[in-house]
Scaffold this active site. Structure first.
Site, PDB file in Angstrom:
ATOM      1  N   CYS A   2      21.869   7.843 -16.608  1.00  0.00           N
ATOM      2  CA  CYS A   2      22.118   9.179 -16.087  1.00  0.00           C
ATOM      3  C   CYS A   2      21.553   9.197 -14.666  1.00  0.00           C
ATOM      4  O   CYS A   2      20.807   8.313 -14.270  1.00  0.00           O
ATOM      5  CB  CYS A   2      21.406  10.228 -16.917  1.00  0.00           C
ATOM      6  SG  CYS A   2      21.813  10.158 -18.659  1.00  0.00           S
ATOM      7  N   ARG A  27      26.679   5.070 -10.910  1.00  0.00           N
ATOM      8  CA  ARG A  27      25.895   4.649 -12.065  1.00  0.00           C
ATOM      9  C   ARG A  27      26.688   4.780 -13.361  1.00  0.00           C
ATOM     10  O   ARG A  27      26.294   4.235 -14.380  1.00  0.00           O
ATOM     11  CB  ARG A  27      24.617   5.491 -12.152  1.00  0.00           C
ATOM     12  CG  ARG A  27      23.703   5.295 -10.946  1.00  0.00           C
ATOM     13  CD  ARG A  27      22.585   6.287 -10.948  1.00  0.00           C
ATOM     14  NE  ARG A  27      21.647   6.017 -12.024  1.00  0.00           N
ATOM     15  CZ  ARG A  27      20.482   5.427 -11.868  1.00  0.00           C
ATOM     16  NH1 ARG A  27      20.109   5.026 -10.696  1.00  0.00           N
ATOM     17  NH2 ARG A  27      19.691   5.222 -12.896  1.00  0.00           N
ATOM     18  N   TRP A  77      25.211  10.009 -19.009  1.00  0.00           N
ATOM     19  CA  TRP A  77      25.858   8.916 -19.740  1.00  0.00           C
ATOM     20  C   TRP A  77      25.378   9.082 -21.179  1.00  0.00           C
ATOM     21  O   TRP A  77      24.190   8.914 -21.467  1.00  0.00           O
ATOM     22  CB  TRP A  77      25.426   7.577 -19.159  1.00  0.00           C
ATOM     23  CG  TRP A  77      26.156   6.393 -19.713  1.00  0.00           C
ATOM     24  CD1 TRP A  77      27.351   5.898 -19.297  1.00  0.00           C
ATOM     25  CD2 TRP A  77      25.717   5.542 -20.776  1.00  0.00           C
ATOM     26  NE1 TRP A  77      27.690   4.789 -20.042  1.00  0.00           N
ATOM     27  CE2 TRP A  77      26.709   4.551 -20.950  1.00  0.00           C
ATOM     28  CE3 TRP A  77      24.593   5.509 -21.608  1.00  0.00           C
ATOM     29  CZ2 TRP A  77      26.614   3.547 -21.913  1.00  0.00           C
ATOM     30  CZ3 TRP A  77      24.495   4.515 -22.563  1.00  0.00           C
ATOM     31  CH2 TRP A  77      25.504   3.539 -22.704  1.00  0.00           C
ATOM     32  N   ASN A 103      16.495  12.193 -17.596  1.00  0.00           N
ATOM     33  CA  ASN A 103      16.980  10.818 -17.749  1.00  0.00           C
ATOM     34  C   ASN A 103      16.087  10.132 -18.763  1.00  0.00           C
ATOM     35  O   ASN A 103      14.870  10.298 -18.708  1.00  0.00           O
ATOM     36  CB  ASN A 103      16.837  10.029 -16.437  1.00  0.00           C
ATOM     37  CG  ASN A 103      17.941  10.337 -15.474  1.00  0.00           C
ATOM     38  OD1 ASN A 103      18.816  11.138 -15.772  1.00  0.00           O
ATOM     39  ND2 ASN A 103      17.893   9.719 -14.320  1.00  0.00           N
ATOM     40  N   GLY A 104      16.665   9.312 -19.634  1.00  0.00           N
ATOM     41  CA  GLY A 104      15.852   8.568 -20.592  1.00  0.00           C
ATOM     42  C   GLY A 104      16.155   8.996 -22.005  1.00  0.00           C
ATOM     43  O   GLY A 104      17.166   9.662 -22.274  1.00  0.00           O
ATOM     44  N   GLU A 486      30.762 -15.639 -17.090  1.00  0.00           N
ATOM     45  CA  GLU A 486      30.676 -14.519 -16.151  1.00  0.00           C
ATOM     46  C   GLU A 486      32.076 -14.096 -15.700  1.00  0.00           C
ATOM     47  O   GLU A 486      32.360 -12.897 -15.576  1.00  0.00           O
ATOM     48  CB  GLU A 486      29.791 -14.914 -14.955  1.00  0.00           C
ATOM     49  CG  GLU A 486      29.734 -13.920 -13.812  1.00  0.00           C
ATOM     50  CD  GLU A 486      29.235 -12.526 -14.180  1.00  0.00           C
ATOM     51  OE1 GLU A 486      28.678 -12.344 -15.281  1.00  0.00           O
ATOM     52  OE2 GLU A 486      29.422 -11.599 -13.372  1.00  0.00           O
ATOM     53  N   LYS A 490      33.508 -10.379 -16.190  1.00  0.00           N
ATOM     54  CA  LYS A 490      34.025  -9.571 -15.073  1.00  0.00           C
ATOM     55  C   LYS A 490      35.410  -9.045 -15.409  1.00  0.00           C
ATOM     56  O   LYS A 490      35.710  -7.878 -15.209  1.00  0.00           O
ATOM     57  CB  LYS A 490      34.064 -10.466 -13.833  1.00  0.00           C
ATOM     58  CG  LYS A 490      33.674  -9.872 -12.543  1.00  0.00           C
ATOM     59  CD  LYS A 490      32.213  -9.662 -12.277  1.00  0.00           C
ATOM     60  CE  LYS A 490      31.414  -8.973 -13.322  1.00  0.00           C
ATOM     61  NZ  LYS A 490      30.012  -8.932 -13.148  1.00  0.00           N
ATOM     62  N   GLU A 493      35.265  -6.306 -18.266  1.00  0.00           N
ATOM     63  CA  GLU A 493      34.633  -5.011 -17.994  1.00  0.00           C
ATOM     64  C   GLU A 493      35.429  -4.126 -17.036  1.00  0.00           C
ATOM     65  O   GLU A 493      35.366  -2.907 -17.135  1.00  0.00           O
ATOM     66  CB  GLU A 493      33.170  -5.144 -17.565  1.00  0.00           C
ATOM     67  CG  GLU A 493      32.905  -5.742 -16.226  1.00  0.00           C
ATOM     68  CD  GLU A 493      31.409  -5.844 -15.927  1.00  0.00           C
ATOM     69  OE1 GLU A 493      30.607  -5.106 -16.494  1.00  0.00           O
ATOM     70  OE2 GLU A 493      31.056  -6.692 -15.088  1.00  0.00           O
ATOM     71  N   HIS A 509      36.454 -26.523 -32.067  1.00  0.00           N
ATOM     72  CA  HIS A 509      35.715 -26.167 -33.289  1.00  0.00           C
ATOM     73  C   HIS A 509      36.048 -24.756 -33.757  1.00  0.00           C
ATOM     74  O   HIS A 509      35.343 -24.201 -34.593  1.00  0.00           O
ATOM     75  CB  HIS A 509      34.210 -26.305 -33.044  1.00  0.00           C
ATOM     76  CG  HIS A 509      33.811 -27.709 -32.722  1.00  0.00           C
ATOM     77  ND1 HIS A 509      33.838 -28.729 -33.649  1.00  0.00           N
ATOM     78  CD2 HIS A 509      33.421 -28.281 -31.554  1.00  0.00           C
ATOM     79  CE1 HIS A 509      33.469 -29.860 -33.076  1.00  0.00           C
ATOM     80  NE2 HIS A 509      33.218 -29.611 -31.799  1.00  0.00           N
ATOM     81  N   LYS A 608      25.754   1.644 -14.378  1.00  0.00           N
ATOM     82  CA  LYS A 608      25.235   0.625 -13.462  1.00  0.00           C
ATOM     83  C   LYS A 608      23.863   0.120 -13.900  1.00  0.00           C
ATOM     84  O   LYS A 608      23.587  -1.061 -13.855  1.00  0.00           O
ATOM     85  CB  LYS A 608      25.167   1.184 -12.034  1.00  0.00           C
ATOM     86  CG  LYS A 608      24.762   0.157 -10.983  1.00  0.00           C
ATOM     87  CD  LYS A 608      25.781  -0.951 -10.847  1.00  0.00           C
ATOM     88  CE  LYS A 608      25.371  -2.025  -9.876  1.00  0.00           C
ATOM     89  NZ  LYS A 608      26.144  -3.268 -10.071  1.00  0.00           N
TER      90      LYS A 608
HETATM   91  O1  M6R Z   1      20.488  -4.373 -13.439  1.00  0.00           O
HETATM   92  P1  M6R Z   1      20.561  -5.524 -14.377  1.00  0.00           P
HETATM   93  O2  M6R Z   1      20.843  -6.821 -13.696  1.00  0.00           O
HETATM   94  O3  M6R Z   1      19.362  -5.641 -15.251  1.00  0.00           O
HETATM   95  O4  M6R Z   1      21.814  -5.224 -15.305  1.00  0.00           O
HETATM   96  C1  M6R Z   1      22.133  -6.043 -16.387  1.00  0.00           C
HETATM   97  C2  M6R Z   1      23.506  -5.705 -16.923  1.00  0.00           C
HETATM   98  O5  M6R Z   1      23.555  -4.398 -17.396  1.00  0.00           O
HETATM   99  C3  M6R Z   1      24.587  -5.891 -15.864  1.00  0.00           C
HETATM  100  O6  M6R Z   1      24.576  -7.176 -15.335  1.00  0.00           O
HETATM  101  C4  M6R Z   1      25.976  -5.606 -16.465  1.00  0.00           C
HETATM  102  O7  M6R Z   1      26.317  -6.606 -17.374  1.00  0.00           O
HETATM  103  C5  M6R Z   1      27.015  -5.442 -15.375  1.00  0.00           C
HETATM  104  N1  M6R Z   1      27.972  -4.488 -15.794  1.00  0.00           N
HETATM  105  C6  M6R Z   1      27.733  -6.694 -15.061  1.00  0.00           C
HETATM  106  O8  M6R Z   1      28.774  -6.535 -14.179  1.00  0.00           O
END
Ligand code: M6R
Length: 613
Positions: A2, A27, A77, A103-104, A486, A490, A493, A509, A608
């Site tokens: 948030c 975020r 969020w 937040n939290g 990765e 990407k 997501e 396998h 984020k």
């Molecule tokens: O801020 P951080 O590097 O700790 O975040 C970790 C993950 O939440 C972050 O890398 C997430 O997987 C991203 N959406 C990747 O693009």
């Protein structure tokens, strides 16, 4: 996750809050709201969905009779309770006088809610946050002082929180308080701000105060007083904001993600110049020096989440080879719930772009309690995770606005590369000539990255071919496995295409059962010992009629038309190849998502920084 913002001053409060929330949009969120205090009434406005919906709610209301003097705002969020208007913040007390944004997560909210309901408080949402409003309001009824009520009320809360709180009867102040969630105060002239992150106040103020855990700020128009929870006035350091407003502009790019991908050569050049002045000179740690006792280190654990976890996996392959020390890599969310063998001989490295990822923070905190030395790699030197660091390696990649991590990932890889070289140099585990050539490889990377970015035709045309598939498999081996993982992350997501990364040798396998003409394969074929085996794995995929594309070096020898599509990168060493291949895969994900019309910078359901465990 948030985002929150507070403002007290002479500017238009409503617009100031909306501007702040707009800059926190990156975020990720699912509803938004603001509360305005015009010295007579507190008015709350909320809307589900994007910030535009809230703007519309505000513009459709009758013109207010009085200007507001102060206000608080929030983008949510959802964690506890669905993304609905009722669950959106701000939340109000039953008498409509006390209002807050949060937040939290309040972990003991169920028990508190039960107690408060029994005492007659009426709840209007399913959120954990609403328990805080009523708990603080109950205290207000006793003390008739917002400061005292907040101090007493938050002592009842377990979990993580950052709050901005106002009361109708005390229209001269906003109270800000935090525990395990970030909060800053922006200092202006005849105005002050509160924010969960710098972008909310960037360009508005030059100086800030970082609140620490269990500190409370009484924010007035002309004064900010910070106190501990036992009422002691604290003398807080005033820091200059280290970013200019340009960092949160797209600079002509269609999306922040594309801008951030294109920033990578500059970031890596800056990093290489700072730490590897010349290939023949020792690695330079930086002005603060390395504060670690390297002789104590018998094992290394690297803890991270998501993309940062992929960077950790890269370091494991690299460092076990260079340093001959066992390197353990684990998702922070797994590490914290088992009896791991971290002790005083461990170096625990937390990698986090944001420095606010709750799982990674908890893991690092646990490791510190077990006596481990802590090294933190982060893009935000002002973040919460840094509190646990014996030593911090800042990535200096600039604020990353796109939810999908790109430039911060490449900066993590490069940082892990030079830190690995530093350790190797200190424990003399590599020859001087090998060290020099490894350093030279990193120094040459930025120009090679520029070459990739200057010609994006091949990747755009591959994106066009792949955009209508529903699923995709990425494969790699050795140091390139993380690159495949990765790349798949990407793509999934931001495009919502189901993509998974596998060790190419593992295909046979199980996952090979998935392969047919509907399941394209993206192979990451770096130079080195695994190249020939990767070709065999691609043959296996071709034999199942899969469309097979590859990212490989410029001069890598493969039969003509062996691959259905190729993304070439300039020649480089095995260990630096992932930093180049990765850029092609970022571009591929970007162009696929853009062609599908996705919200590239703010993919659905994602935030984020993930500040809840
Ligand atoms: O801020 P951080 O590097 O700790 O975040 C970790 C993950 O939440 C972050 O890398 C997430 O997987 C991203 N959406 C990747 O693009």
């Amino acid at each position: 996750m948030c985002g929150l913002v507070g403002y007290i001053g002479n500017n238009a409060v409503e617009q100031t809050l909306l501007d702040g929330l707009k800059n926190l949009e990156y975020r990720g969120y699912d509803s938004a709201g603001i509360a305005l205090n015009d010295n007579q009434n507190i008015d709350v406005f909320k809307a589900k969905g994007k910030l535009n919906n809230l703007t519309e709610v505000l513009s459709n209301r009758p013109k207010p009779a009085k200007n507001s003097m102060l206000g608080i705002g929030h983008i949510r969020w959802a964690t506890h309770g669905k993304a609905t208007t009722e669950n959106a913040h701000p939340h109000l007390s039953n008498d409509g006088k006390l209002v807050l944004v949060h937040n939290g997560i309040i972990e003991n909210y169920q028990q508190l809610r039960h107690e408060l309901e029994a005492a007659g408080f009426v709840f209007h949402s399913q959120t954990d946050t609403e328990t805080a409003v009523h708990a603080i309001d109950r205290e207000y009824k006793k003390s008739q002082s917002l400061e005292q009520a907040v101090t007493a009320g938050i002592k009842l809360l377990e979990g993580a929180f950052a709050f901005c709180i106002m009361h109708k009867d005390e229209p001269d102040k906003i109270i800000a308080v935090r525990k395990n969630a970030p909060l800053i105060i922006g200092l202006g002239e005849n105005e002050n701000y509160i924010a969960s992150d710098i972008p909310a106040i960037i360009g508005k103020v030059k100086n800030i105060i970082h609140l620490n855990d269990c500190e409370l700020a009484i924010v007035e128009k002309n004064k900010v007083t910070v106190k501990s929870l036992d009422g002691q006035i604290l003398n807080k350091e005033i820091e200059a904001i280290g970013f200019n407003p340009e960092v949160i502009s797209k600079n002509g790019y269609k999306h922040f993600m594309l801008k951030e991908i294109n920033e990578q050569p500059v970031i890596i050049r800056r990093m290489a110049q700072a730490h590897l002045p010349e290939s023949g000179l020792p690695v330079c740690w930086g002005s603060k020096g390395c504060m670690l006792d390297l002789n104590r280190i018998k094992n290394i654990s690297i803890i991270a989440c998501g993309t940062s976890l992929h960077a950790a996996m890269y370091a494991k392959t690299l460092w076990e080879d260079w340093l001959q020390i066992p390197v353990h890599v684990e998702a922070a969310s797994e590490y914290i719930y088992r009896a791991n063998i971290t002790n005083a001989n461990s170096l625990v490295i937390g990698i986090s772009q944001s420095g606010e990822t709750a799982d990674t923070i908890t893991a690092v905190k646990q490791a510190k309690e077990k006596g481990a030395q802590i090294l933190i790699l982060t893009n935000r030197e002002d973040s919460s995770i840094v509190r646990y660091a014996d030593c911090t390696v800042p990535l200096n990649a600039g604020i990353e606005v796109s939810v999908a991590a790109t430039k911060s990932y490449t900066a993590q890889l490069a940082a892990l590369y030079w830190v690995g070289l530093y350790f190797a140099e200190q424990n003399k585990s590599l020859s001087a000539s090998l060290l020099a050539s490894l350093k030279q490889d990193l120094l040459e990377l930025p120009a090679k990255m520029e070459e990739i970015l200057s010609n994006q035709q091949a990747v755009q045309s591959l994106a066009d071919k792949l955009k209508n598939f529903k699923d995709m498999v990425y494969i790699g081996r050795g140091i390139n496995l993380t690159c495949a993982m990765e790349g798949a992350l990407k793509l999934k997501e931001i495009s919502y295409i189901n993509a998974n990364g596998y060790a190419a040798g593992e295909l046979k396998h199980g996952p090979i059962a998935l392969l047919d003409e509907q399941m394209p394969v993206m192979a990451v074929l770096g130079p080195g010992v695994t190249f020939a085996k990767m070709i065999s794995n691609c043959e296996e995929a071709k034999a199942r009629n899969a469309f097979v594309a590859a990212v490989l070096s410029e001069k890598a020898a493969v039969k003509e038309s062996f691959f259905d599509a190729e993304l070439r990168v300039p020649e480089t060493n095995e260990t630096t190849f992932p930093l180049l291949a990765n850029i092609q895969l970022q571009l591929l994900a970007y162009y696929v998502a853009d062609a599908l019309g996705r919200e590239v910078d703010q993919p659905r359901n994602l935030a984020k920084s993930v500040t809840v465990e």
